[in-house]
Design an enzyme around this catalytic site. Structure first.
Site, PDB file in Angstrom:
ATOM      1  N   GLU A 362       0.265  -0.702   0.196  1.00 41.42           N
ATOM      2  CA  GLU A 362       0.084  -0.308   0.204  1.00 41.42           C
ATOM      3  C   GLU A 362       0.750   0.784  -0.155  1.00 41.42           C
ATOM      4  O   GLU A 362       1.252   1.520   0.873  1.00 41.42           O
ATOM      5  CB  GLU A 362      -1.036   0.062   1.381  1.00 41.42           C
ATOM      6  N   CYS A 396      -1.966   9.036   2.877  1.00 38.95           N
ATOM      7  CA  CYS A 396      -1.838   8.525   1.507  1.00 38.95           C
ATOM      8  C   CYS A 396      -2.483   9.239   0.863  1.00 38.95           C
ATOM      9  O   CYS A 396      -2.354   8.752  -0.556  1.00 38.95           O
ATOM     10  CB  CYS A 396      -1.015   7.073   1.290  1.00 38.95           C
TER      11      CYS A 396
END
Ligand SMILES: Cc1cc2nc3c(=O)[nH]c(=O)nc-3n(C[C@H](O)[C@H](O)[C@H](O)COP(=O)(O)OP(=O)(O)OC[C@H]3O[C@@H](n4cnc5c(N)ncnc54)[C@H](O)[C@@H]3O)c2cc1C
Lengths: 650, 468
Positions: A362, A396
């Site tokens: 990720e 993110c």
């Protein structure tokens, strides 16, 4: 809450109640339940015979719903069992020995729950036998574990412990594992303030950011596990085709083994508990390495211990990624799950490749927000500000590029600037600040370079332009005139920077929003939901929020993950369960004399029948193909049966 | 996991208890290839459980106690490499004429004779160290036993224990050895004959339970399950059954031998024992030091079919025996340091029976007749007198009988209708299945069995080797 492999919560409550009837406590002796000796129940239960165990389980279930006075009456009756003839007398004696045996063995063995500070049973009964042991007689000491900057030997010990932890854990049914999740939820709630203090001390983020993302988010995820883990991790039946008639097909969802989880510094608590619990619930032992920038030292293991997690199940290892992280990868976990930057992802994946360890990444994003001209501007602005600046832009999935339809561009910008200037920034204690300072000095440097580069190349800083390039209190910056040659446009900035752009129509918006490199999440804002849906499909990314921002993460039933260089694999949601499972296919046939048509020997005749069968089964026409298929199938079976008989004779 | 090693052994020894270890040692010394299978775990001085909680769970069948059909006797059946020698009180005693005479008369076996057995006792005793507890280390529990016997003019004698060096001068407490002796003094099998057998090449597989014995063309095949439910099978020319009374009966019944030998499982005895506690004003601390220094040696006791034992138990065990519950019960338990303990061990006359159910599980049927209960009462009366005469304020009789000398079920005898093992230690009519453990006892001798099991095992090994 005490968790037992063999007894349900209600049975343990029954035991606790019966235990307190038998041993209510005196001035010098503690009561049965107060010592927590019940937490050692499995040491005994593991060795009971199946019949004895199920008998005890039944009895304890019964006690759960029986008032104490009745239990007391029952034991009084037991005292007189000798006067009660035959079967009933025996049943009472069995009950007495069974329940007293369990209760007294635990209590008088002087064992307690961790942290018990009340009077010890062996003191109360004056039991202090002595045995002087010499070298060679002393029990082998448990290896002392070192979790801080472990050397190779320590890392080996950590993995040994993880492997034996996994062996144990995989025997616990999912439903039982969930009892630890329930425990953990309660422990987190109880320790909320302590956790928040810890998170703020390490990250500096505002308390409100911390409570929503790190506490609420985590509890909500654990809640999701409680409600869904059994469903998704249970064996499944799948269809078996006609040609395999008489057989059964199943899928098992089994753990992989030891999972290595590596997390970043931006949401240190959430990114610890969520992946740990996701891997744990599937039955994996976990080695967890938090970021060295925000390690929350001691916190996670402490909470897990309070929740009764066994020592080998989850281990937290501290140190630099470059040294400790590498050693942990080289030690050969069965799965690696990494949340972090592109650079770290690339490095770890290369290492994993050497050992052929499956990995899921990720990584970062450069997430677009596309605003059409039919939106409620106030709401869209508020969403943009939160999406860009929450946790000081260090998510993110932060909005890093804001595309505004040219028809509303000026108005939108005006409100955006006005509202952004209202943001308060500090590490508060009462939840009143909007954003905190930056987490790490490193990131400050990255942003300073991007800002200097943008300024030099002619970008306009509508807000935040006065930042000195050093302070970690980077103010929210709204930037206009960003071009594709600027670092700020190409690199993930992971800070409170918001470049804004205008677009003229749907096609252009899609083209701009599609980043050549990243694809983690996006948001599309329009009253016209059809258009929003079209654009959502057209953006190449892992997650899209429509008329909201960063919200796919708000629903734990939705999988999370990216495309392109934002990573791969999905965690959370139904698909998240599979990130940590060995999805095992099982085909079950009966033991019989029957030979399979596709086994040896091959003969010309068999070939002909088989080809007839193939043609019959897969030619158009449902009913006729079924009938013909059945006929040829029967022919084939008869022929094969004949073959194997002849074979035997030979 | 199914392990099917193809190797054929000369002997499989089923059970690593006292008899199994003694026989295995002699067979290995003579050069036979032996495989020993034991359902229990293997421990060392360093790994014996240190808490009663784990001791009961890990060293006995069924997690501690087994109950008979009427739940009146709690049976303790060791399940560990070393068998009873790991957990017992290590009291060793030869049988007297009375015991052998009665064995001879019910079995018709002439070798049951004190004189004929004496050399085998000598040989058995030469394998282990036997000591008496020096007078200065006797604790108050032992002193009360001593004083009481003297008050009442009863005969008693120092006890012989299978131990080598308890280092009592360092303050060691014998009670700690009931879950396995961590100072290596108790002469358990892993410290003695099992150790030498392993040196001589014995293969020992622990946590491997023998489920069925199949005899095909004079060969033996043994079906086993391991502790995780996996299966294995082993092959040999001969098998020695050494699973103890209940263990042997179970193996044979599960293998169908009762069709030919209907007496299997019959004639089960257990010397039902009754612990009583005297509660004194002064502190006794029975659990400290050496609590067990004397044995009863009274002719009258022997005639009346009981004996008194100078013993003690861990707190979990005592807790189960002290009657009642609730606050008052706990207050009683708080007086534990004031407890002294004497046990009545009865010589039971009514045989019980071991059966197995369809799942192969053991069912114990063991009742006591009028005579057996009389023996208990007579014994307890004297215990009360001993306690009272030494100043006890209260006497507590244990709630349950305990059965830990499990004997019989495969009695030795000359008649295959009323016995199972022939005088040469073979299953009647079968020349490659042997037994010499507690299961071959024709009746209850009224004396602690372990030394006699060792002697019989020595004799059996010699007989097996002779016939080879
Ligand atoms: C607490 C206690 C105290 C005692 N105190 C004394 C004492 O002081 N003096 C004395 O003389 N006697 C004492 N005894 C009795 C004595 O220990 C036993 O009589 C003796 O151990 C019996 O020896 P054995 O060889 O027949 O069987 P055991 O020593 O019981 O050995 C049998 C072994 O076979 C194993 N086994 C059984 N079935 C199977 C199977 N199917 N597959 C594989 N393995 C199997 C068992 O697990 C066990 O380890 C005491 C016993 C107990 C329990």
């Amino acid at each position: 809450m005490i968790v037992s492999k063999y007894f349900s919560q209600s049975q343990l409550k029954g035991l606790s109640k019966a235990g307190d009837v038998l041993l209510p406590g005196t001035k010098t002796s503690p009561s049965f339940s107060s010592t927590g000796c019940m937490s050692h129940m499995d040491r005994m239960a593991a060795y009971l015979s199946e019949d004895d165990l199920s008998g005890l389980q039944m009895l304890l279930s019964l006690f759960r719903w029986t008032p104490k006075w009745k239990i007391s009456l029952l034991f009084k009756l037991c005292n007189k069992s000798d006067k009660i003839p035959s079967f009933f007398g025996a049943a009472l004696r069995m009950l007495e020995i069974g329940v007293k045996g369990a209760v007294f063995s635990l209590y008088y063995a002087n064992v307690t729950k961790p942290g018990y500070e009340g009077p010890k049973v062996h003191d109360a009964i004056g039991w202090h036998p002595k045995l002087v042991l010499r070298d060679g007689e002393l029990p082998g000491k448990k290896a002392k574990m070192n979790y801080e900057n472990p050397n190779q030997k320590n890392v080996d010990a950590i993995y040994d412990r993880a492997k034996s932890g996994h062996k144990d854990l995989r025997q616990w049914p999912v439903k039982k594992r969930l009892e630890f999740i329930t425990n953990l939820k309660a422990v987190i709630l109880e320790n909320q303030e302590k956790i928040l203090d810890h998170v703020q001390a390490d990250t500096g983020k505002s308390r409100f950011d911390a409570i929503t993302a790190e506490i609420f988010g985590v509890l909500d995820f654990l809640d999701y596990l409680e409600k869904n883990a059994v469903k998704y991790l249970s064996d499944r039946k799948v269809a078996t085709p006609f040609a395999l008639m008489g057989k059964k097909s199943k899928v098992f969802f089994e753990p992989l083994g030891v999972a290595l989880l590596i997390s970043p510094w931006n949401y240190p608590f959430y990114q610890a508990i969520v992946p740990i619990c996701q891997a744990f619930i599937a039955g994996n032992a976990v080695v967890f390495k938090p970021s060295s920038a925000t390690p929350l030292k001691g916190l996670v293991e402490d909470l897990l211990q309070q929740a009764d997690f066994r020592s080998g199940w989850v281990q937290v290892v501290y140190g630099q990624g470059s040294s400790v992280g590498d050693a942990l990868v080289d030690a050969g976990p069965d799965k690696i799950f990494l949340i972090g930057s592109q650079a770290v992802g690339r490095h770890v994946m290369a290492k994993a490749a050497q050992h052929l360890i499956p990995i899921e990444l990720e990584l970062g994003g450069k997430d677009p927000m596309v605003v059409f001209d039919d939106v409620n501007i106030d709401r869209a602005v508020a969403g943009a500000i939160w999406g860009a600046f929450t946790t000081t832009g260090q998510s993110c999935t932060s909005v890093e590029r804001l595309f505004i339809h040219e028809n509303i561009y000026d108005t939108f910008k005006q409100v955006l600037v006005k509202e952004t200037l209202k943001l308060t920034q500090k590490t508060d204690i009462d939840g009143s600040a909007d954003i905190g300072p930056m987490c790490t000095q490193n990131q400050v440097k990255v942003i300073a370079a991007q800002v200097a580069d943008a300024k030099e190349k002619g970008a306009t800083f509508i807000t935040g332009g006065s930042w000195d390039g050093k302070s970690d209190h980077i103010p929210p910056m709204i930037i206009e005139g960003v071009t594709s040659d600027m670092l700020i446009d190409r690199q993930e900035n992971f800070g409170p920077l918001l470049p804004i752009y205008s677009f003229s129509g749907e096609a252009q918006a899609i083209e701009l929003a599609n980043d050549p490199e990243y694809g983690l999440s996006a948001s599309v804002w329009s009253k016209n939901l059809k258009r929003a849906d079209r654009v959502a499909r057209a953006i190449y990314t892992g997650n899209v929020s429509i008329n909201n921002v960063m919200l796919t993460e708000g629903n734990h039933a939705l999988p999370f993950g990216g495309v392109q260089k934002s990573g791969f694999g999905r965690f959370k949601g139904e698909f998240g369960f599979y990130a940590f499972t060995n999805i095992k296919s099982v085909l079950v046939d009966k033991d019989s004399k029957k030979m399979e048509a596709n086994w040896f020997p091959y003969t010309a005749k068999k070939y002909r029948i088989f080809s007839d069968l193939t043609r019959a089964l897969y030619s158009p026409g449902k009913i006729s193909s079924l009938v013909k298929g059945a006929i040829h199938g029967l022919r084939l079976e008869t022929y094969v049966a004949g073959l194997s008989k002849n074979n035997k004779k030979r | 996991m199914t392990i099917t090693p193809n190797r054929t052994y000369d002997f499989i020894i089923a059970g690593a208890g006292i008899s199994g270890s003694f026989i295995a040692n002699d067979l290995c010394q003579a050069g036979a290839k032996c495989l020993m299978l034991e359902a229990g775990k293997s421990f060392t001085r360093k790994t014996y459980p240190t808490s009663g909680l784990d001791g009961n769970s890990q060293l006995y069948w069924s997690g501690g106690l087994e109950l008979g059909h009427d739940c009146k006797i709690a049976f303790l059946r060791p399940k560990v490499v070393g068998g009873g020698s790991i957990v017992n009180q290590a009291l060793v005693d030869r049988f007297d004429d009375e015991a052998f005479d009665s064995w001879r008369s019910v079995s018709g076996v002439n070798d049951f004779n004190s004189e004929k057995m004496a050399p085998w006792y000598d040989k058995a005793e030469s394998e282990i160290e036997i000591q008496e507890i020096p007078a200065q280390f006797r604790n108050k529990n032992a002193e009360i036993f001593d004083k009481g016997f003297k008050h009442l003019n009863l005969e008693h004698a120092p006890l012989r224990r299978a131990q080598s060096n308890c280092r009592l001068e360092e303050g060691n407490c014998c009670i700690e050895c009931l879950n396995g002796c961590r100072v290596g003094s108790k002469q358990s099998m892993p410290e003695t004959v099992l150790k030498t057998a392993l040196k001589k090449g014995l293969t020992l597989v622990s946590e491997m339970e023998v489920v069925q014995i199949i005899r095909k063309n004079d060969r033996i095949q043994v079906q086993c399950t391991d502790s995780k439910g996996g299966q294995a099978s082993y092959h040999s020319k001969n098998i020695v059954l050494a699973g103890g009374a209940v263990g042997n009966a179970r193996m044979l019944l599960n293998s169908g031998f009762q069709k030919k030998l209907p007496h299997i499982g019959h004639g089960f005895f257990c010397h039902p024992q009754f612990m009583s506690f005297g509660v004194y004003d002064e502190v006794i601390n029975s659990h400290l030091g050496a609590f067990q220094a004397f044995k009863a040696d009274d002719k009258g006791f022997r005639k009346n079919g009981f004996k008194l034992e100078n013993v003690y138990a861990g707190p979990e065990g005592i807790a189960l025996l002290v009657p009642g519950f609730g606050k008052k019960y706990q207050q009683n338990m708080e007086k534990l340091p004031h407890f002294a303990c004497i046990e009545v061990c009865t010589r039971d006359t009514q045989p019980g029976q071991i059966k197995v159910n369809r799942k192969g599980k053991v069912l114990i049927r063991k009742e006591r007749n009028q005579e057996d209960m009389e023996r208990q009462k007579k014994g307890q009366k004297i215990v009360e007198q001993i306690f009272k005469s030494t100043g006890a304020k209260q006497v507590i009789h244990g709630r349950f009988a305990i059965g830990l000398h499990l004997m019989g079920c495969c009695a030795m005898g000359t008649n295959s209708a009323t016995s199972v093992i022939d005088p040469e230690f073979r299953l009647h009519g079968i020349n490659n299945i042997f037994a010499a453990d507690s299961s071959i006892f024709p009746n209850a001798p009224g004396i602690n069995p372990s030394l006699t099991i060792m002697a019989l095992s020595k004799k059996a090994a010699a007989s097996i080797l002779r016939s080879r």
